[in-house]
Design a protein around this motif. Structure first.
Motif, PDB file in Angstrom:
ATOM      1  N   THR A 148      11.116  -3.863 -12.577  1.00 10.82           N
ATOM      2  CA  THR A 148       9.712  -4.264 -12.071  1.00 10.82           C
ATOM      3  C   THR A 148       9.692  -3.984 -10.562  1.00 10.82           C
ATOM      4  O   THR A 148       8.443  -3.476 -10.204  1.00 10.82           O
ATOM      5  CB  THR A 148       9.672  -5.633 -12.404  1.00 10.82           C
ATOM      6  N   PRO A 149      10.718  -4.203  -9.877  1.00 13.01           N
ATOM      7  CA  PRO A 149      10.227  -3.770  -8.473  1.00 13.01           C
ATOM      8  C   PRO A 149      10.207  -2.316  -8.245  1.00 13.01           C
ATOM      9  O   PRO A 149       9.424  -2.037  -7.311  1.00 13.01           O
ATOM     10  CB  PRO A 149      11.333  -4.301  -7.505  1.00 13.01           C
ATOM     11  N   ALA A 150      11.035  -1.626  -9.011  1.00 16.85           N
ATOM     12  CA  ALA A 150      11.053  -0.173  -8.677  1.00 16.85           C
ATOM     13  C   ALA A 150       9.650   0.529  -9.128  1.00 16.85           C
ATOM     14  O   ALA A 150       8.916   1.119  -8.765  1.00 16.85           O
ATOM     15  CB  ALA A 150      11.992   0.488  -9.455  1.00 16.85           C
ATOM     16  N   GLN A 151       9.140  -0.258 -10.360  1.00 18.48           N
ATOM     17  CA  GLN A 151       7.713   0.019 -10.972  1.00 18.48           C
ATOM     18  C   GLN A 151       6.614  -0.211  -9.864  1.00 18.48           C
ATOM     19  O   GLN A 151       5.758   0.696  -9.526  1.00 18.48           O
ATOM     20  CB  GLN A 151       7.605  -0.708 -12.209  1.00 18.48           C
ATOM     21  N   LEU A 152       6.824  -1.293  -9.264  1.00 14.26           N
ATOM     22  CA  LEU A 152       5.837  -1.600  -8.164  1.00 14.26           C
ATOM     23  C   LEU A 152       5.823  -0.544  -7.142  1.00 14.26           C
ATOM     24  O   LEU A 152       4.723  -0.038  -6.493  1.00 14.26           O
ATOM     25  CB  LEU A 152       5.805  -2.924  -7.837  1.00 14.26           C
ATOM     26  N   ALA A 153       7.019  -0.404  -6.538  1.00 15.49           N
ATOM     27  CA  ALA A 153       7.254   0.449  -5.400  1.00 15.49           C
ATOM     28  C   ALA A 153       6.634   1.889  -5.931  1.00 15.49           C
ATOM     29  O   ALA A 153       6.222   2.678  -4.953  1.00 15.49           O
ATOM     30  CB  ALA A 153       8.836   0.447  -5.099  1.00 15.49           C
ATOM     31  N   ALA A 154       6.824   2.397  -6.894  1.00 17.99           N
ATOM     32  CA  ALA A 154       6.266   3.829  -7.791  1.00 17.99           C
ATOM     33  C   ALA A 154       4.673   3.578  -7.502  1.00 17.99           C
ATOM     34  O   ALA A 154       4.147   4.609  -7.501  1.00 17.99           O
ATOM     35  CB  ALA A 154       7.093   4.361  -8.751  1.00 17.99           C
ATOM     36  N   THR A 155       4.118   2.429  -7.851  1.00 14.82           N
ATOM     37  CA  THR A 155       2.797   2.393  -8.276  1.00 14.82           C
ATOM     38  C   THR A 155       1.949   2.266  -7.006  1.00 14.82           C
ATOM     39  O   THR A 155       0.954   2.852  -6.984  1.00 14.82           O
ATOM     40  CB  THR A 155       2.454   1.028  -9.147  1.00 14.82           C
ATOM     41  N   LEU A 156       2.288   1.434  -6.033  1.00 18.38           N
ATOM     42  CA  LEU A 156       1.701   1.322  -4.887  1.00 18.38           C
ATOM     43  C   LEU A 156       1.120   2.322  -4.210  1.00 18.38           C
ATOM     44  O   LEU A 156       0.091   2.525  -3.621  1.00 18.38           O
ATOM     45  CB  LEU A 156       2.318   0.095  -4.144  1.00 18.38           C
ATOM     46  N   PRO A 157       1.970   3.370  -3.806  1.00 19.57           N
ATOM     47  CA  PRO A 157       1.671   4.701  -3.112  1.00 19.57           C
ATOM     48  C   PRO A 157       0.338   5.189  -3.887  1.00 19.57           C
ATOM     49  O   PRO A 157      -0.309   6.156  -3.137  1.00 19.57           O
ATOM     50  CB  PRO A 157       2.833   5.566  -3.222  1.00 19.57           C
ATOM     51  N   MET A 158       0.149   5.109  -5.136  1.00 17.24           N
ATOM     52  CA  MET A 158      -0.945   5.869  -5.910  1.00 17.24           C
ATOM     53  C   MET A 158      -2.261   5.320  -5.380  1.00 17.24           C
ATOM     54  O   MET A 158      -3.290   6.003  -5.587  1.00 17.24           O
ATOM     55  CB  MET A 158      -0.735   5.622  -7.041  1.00 17.24           C
ATOM     56  N   LEU A 159      -2.276   4.178  -4.665  1.00 13.70           N
ATOM     57  CA  LEU A 159      -3.565   3.479  -4.267  1.00 13.70           C
ATOM     58  C   LEU A 159      -4.080   4.579  -3.417  1.00 13.70           C
ATOM     59  O   LEU A 159      -5.291   4.563  -3.067  1.00 13.70           O
ATOM     60  CB  LEU A 159      -3.488   2.061  -3.682  1.00 13.70           C
TER      61      LEU A 159
END
Length: 691
Positions: free
Chosen positions: A311-322
């Protein structure tokens, strides 16, 4: 690498995945079916909301208006005028009216008259009332202006010497491509990520839970071939998920069912060559996600534990897309090399039809490099027996009972330094505490608040964590007396690393086209105007962080990471976290220079095993900044009229080389701790030779 074995493993994993029809249905079929339904439903709900908002006239109270204005407002079917008794803030807040107009007394002549509209920005109906009332008052103002011009005998165009009109030169396809580029890359990256998320868990932790991984590993094939087959299966599923989602979304947009697109003159099309490049860019991204998730999931003992770990890796990969959705962010070479974000920016520019060559190549090449690194990470995880079958130092004994029993059991489980998970949890806790409480202390008490937040929120918790837990406090905090040669080497490395840090800042400014004005707040804080002020700043900005932050980052964090990582890897990770801790709202330019000095300090602590050496380095680094801003002679040495002094950089490189040469090269190996194998000085437990 025997590709026949890889293909066998790939076929086996794909066959098992295809047999799990529920997962396949949820990952591929449901999203592609949902897009048309969700988008059409969203459009219908939007239209329904607009119709409901406009179904009733807005209740608007008017105070101070002449009868003619009241009649003018009331003539609009979208407005129902109420008496001035309701023209108050309390009435708008209570919902008695949706807006209120308060007019200042008329002064006569040609002077302007103020009309203030009160509305509630948190209410949709009130916002609509404000819009229709504002437009109606503007029309009334135009009417008054026309009357004044007639009285003065002036033509209507006298008060409007310039009539501004605009017209977009973009075609409907270009505008549609721009709109697609704002959200479609985010969805594609997310679907690629989700397409690899659950298969990676199932092929690693799921196999562990089912007990089939041991059987697979008994085959006389190298671990890297098994990893390659598994990762190929996960990556293929991720790419298929992205392709299915891309096709479904494009077909939905091109079906012509959207009224908004027609009204806005938008055409959502994606040429075949552009679609092929989109898929090409998604391949390294799918490989990156697959290998990264496999490498993390294989360390978990169960499906649920792997979900929590990913889950933390998923969030870390998702946030830069903002960042991709934000206006004004250009596709620069620097952003192109940021993991995940670079591909997202490339997809955005590609859909808008304006992708430039150099950043596009950098985005694809850097993604391929990151994917290769993630693959090496996964292969290394599959090559460690303690990771595959448990029993490593990363396992905590599971305890049942109340919190008293858990605390007692935790304290009874003696170990020399904390587990990485415990240390990272501690770091996360104090980071949150520092962010929420430390910023308030600094805002209310200024420099004294900064001093208090360092000692109370960093140093005190670090010492308490090491002393009150079941740890050897001296080893957890690396409290060992250094040799004089080590201290001399640390000082030379710190002084030599400072000019190299300037070069990093200079390179950042060249790539991000930023200036030092973003660091102005720091310059203002650390500029001394007297000797007493300089001494205070030295205590505040040099001595205090040198003690407090070193206890946390080179003490608790670095020592715990070394339990399960190679020393160099532990130094890099701790330096990255140290750099992230220094990010601020004002600027992100401090990340790399701070990480650089963190790398040097972590390296010295690894080689000297003494926190005092890094404290000295931290103090010298920050103290030099105070000295630089205080003494003009130091500024003349470090800075020229054209920028940084390359002579100073050259001197720094010489000092850095001398310090590294003096640094001890043969650190004493650690004694066995907690019953785990001796690492032979490299921090990594012995590897299995059976795999």
């Amino acid at each position: 690498m025997r590709w026949k074995t890889v293909r066998t493993v790939l076929a086996k994993e794909l066959r098992e995945t295809l047999r799990d029809r529920r997962t396949l249905f949820m990952m591929l079929v449901i999203p592609t079916l949902l897009y048309p339904c969700m988008l059409v439903l969203a459009e219908q709900l939007t239209l329904l909301g607009q119709r409901r908002l406009g179904a009733e006239p807005a209740r608007v109270a008017v105070a101070g208006a002449e009868p003619a204005l009241v009649r003018f407002l009331d003539a609009d079917s979208a407005i129902r005028v109420l008496t001035g008794d309701h023209a108050s803030v309390a009435a708008v807040r209570a919902g008695e009216v949706e807006a209120a107009v308060i007019l200042a007394p008329a002064t006569g002549g040609t002077a302007s008259r103020e009309a203030r509209i009160l509305f509630d920005a948190s209410q949709d109906k009130s916002q609509r009332a404000q819009r229709v009332t504002y437009d109606r008052l503007e029309e009334w103002g135009d009417t008054l202006l026309a009357g004044r011009l007639r009285q003065a005998g002036l033509p209507p165009g006298f008060a409007r010497p310039l009539a501004v009109a605009d017209s977009s030169v973009a075609t409907a396809e270009e505008t549609g491509g721009y709109a697609l580029g704002r959200f479609l890359p985010v969805i594609l990256v997310l679907m690629t990520l989700l397409g690899t998320f659950y298969p990676a868990i199932d092929l690693a932790a799921g196999e562990k839970e089912r007990g089939t991984l041991e059987t697979l590993l008994t085959a006389a094939v190298p671990a890297r071939e098994i990893v390659a087959g598994k990762f190929a299966a996960v990556a293929l599923i991720g790419i298929l998920a992205a392709v299915a989602n891309l096709a479904s979304m494009l077909l939905t947009f091109q079906s012509g069912v959207f009224r908004f697109a027609k009204a806005a003159n938008l055409s959502f099309t994606l040429p075949l060559d552009t679609a092929a490049l989109v898929l090409l860019a998604l391949i390294p991204l799918a490989v990156l996600f697959s290998a990264l998730f496999l490498g993390i999931a294989v360390r978990a003992q169960s499906f649920k534990e792997a979900q929590n770990a990913l889950t933390p890796a998923q969030l870390a990969a998702t946030l830069p897309m903002l960042v991709v959705t934000l206006p004004g962010i250009d596709f620069t070479p620097a952003l192109a090399m940021v993991p995940v974000m670079g591909v997202g920016m490339f997809l955005r520019e590609l859909m808008a039809g304006r992708a430039t060559l150099l950043p596009s190549i950098l985005a694809l090449v850097s993604s391929a490099v990151y994917a290769a690194a993630a693959l090496a990470f996964a292969a290394r995880a599959f090559g460690r027996e303690e990771v595959l079958f448990g029993g490593g130092s990363g396992e905590e004994k599971r305890v049942t009972g109340g919190w008293r029993e858990r605390v007692a059991s935790w304290r009874a489980g003696r170990r020399d330094v904390p587990l990485p998970a415990a240390a990272l949890t501690f770091i996360a806790g104090i980071a949150l505490l520092y962010f929420h409480l430390g910023t308030r202390l600094q805002a209310s008490l200024g420099e004294k608040g900064l001093l208090a937040s360092q000692w109370l929120l960093l140093a005190l918790p670090a010492v308490a964590f090491a002393a009150m837990g079941p740890y050897d406090a001296r080893r957890t905090l690396a409290i060992h007396p250094p040799r004089p040669r080590a201290l001399l080497a640390a000082a030379l490395i710190a002084l030599g690393g400072i000019p190299v840090g300037w070069v990093i800042v200079w390179l950042q400014m060249q790539m991000f086209e930023g200036g030092t004005e973003s660091l102005g707040y720091l310059q203002q804080l650390l500029t001394a105007t007297s000797s007493s002020r300089a001494l205070w700043l030295f205590l505040l900005a040099a001595v205090t962080p040198a003690v407090c932050e070193e206890l946390v980052f080179r003490g608790v964090l670095l020592q715990s990471l070394r339990r399960e990582m190679r020393p160099l890897h532990a130094v890099i990770v701790s330096a990255a976290i140290f750099g992230a801790f220094h990010l601020s709202f004002e600027t992100a330019l401090r990340f790399l220079p701070t990480m650089w000095i963190g790398l040097l300090m972590g390296f010295v602590v690894w080689r000297t095993r003494s926190l005092f050496a890094s404290m000295l380095m931290h103090c010298l680094n920050n103290g030099f900044v105070v000295l630089l801003l205080w003494q003009p002679a130091v500024q003349r040495f470090a800075i020229t009229e054209h920028g940084i002094s390359w002579v100073a950089v050259l001197v720094g490189c010489v000092l850095l080389a001398a310090g590294l040469w003096l640094l001890p090269r043969d650190p004493r190996p650690r004694p066995p701790a907690d019953g785990r194998p001796v690492d032979g000085g490299n921090g990594v437990a012995e590897r299995s030779s059976a795999i």
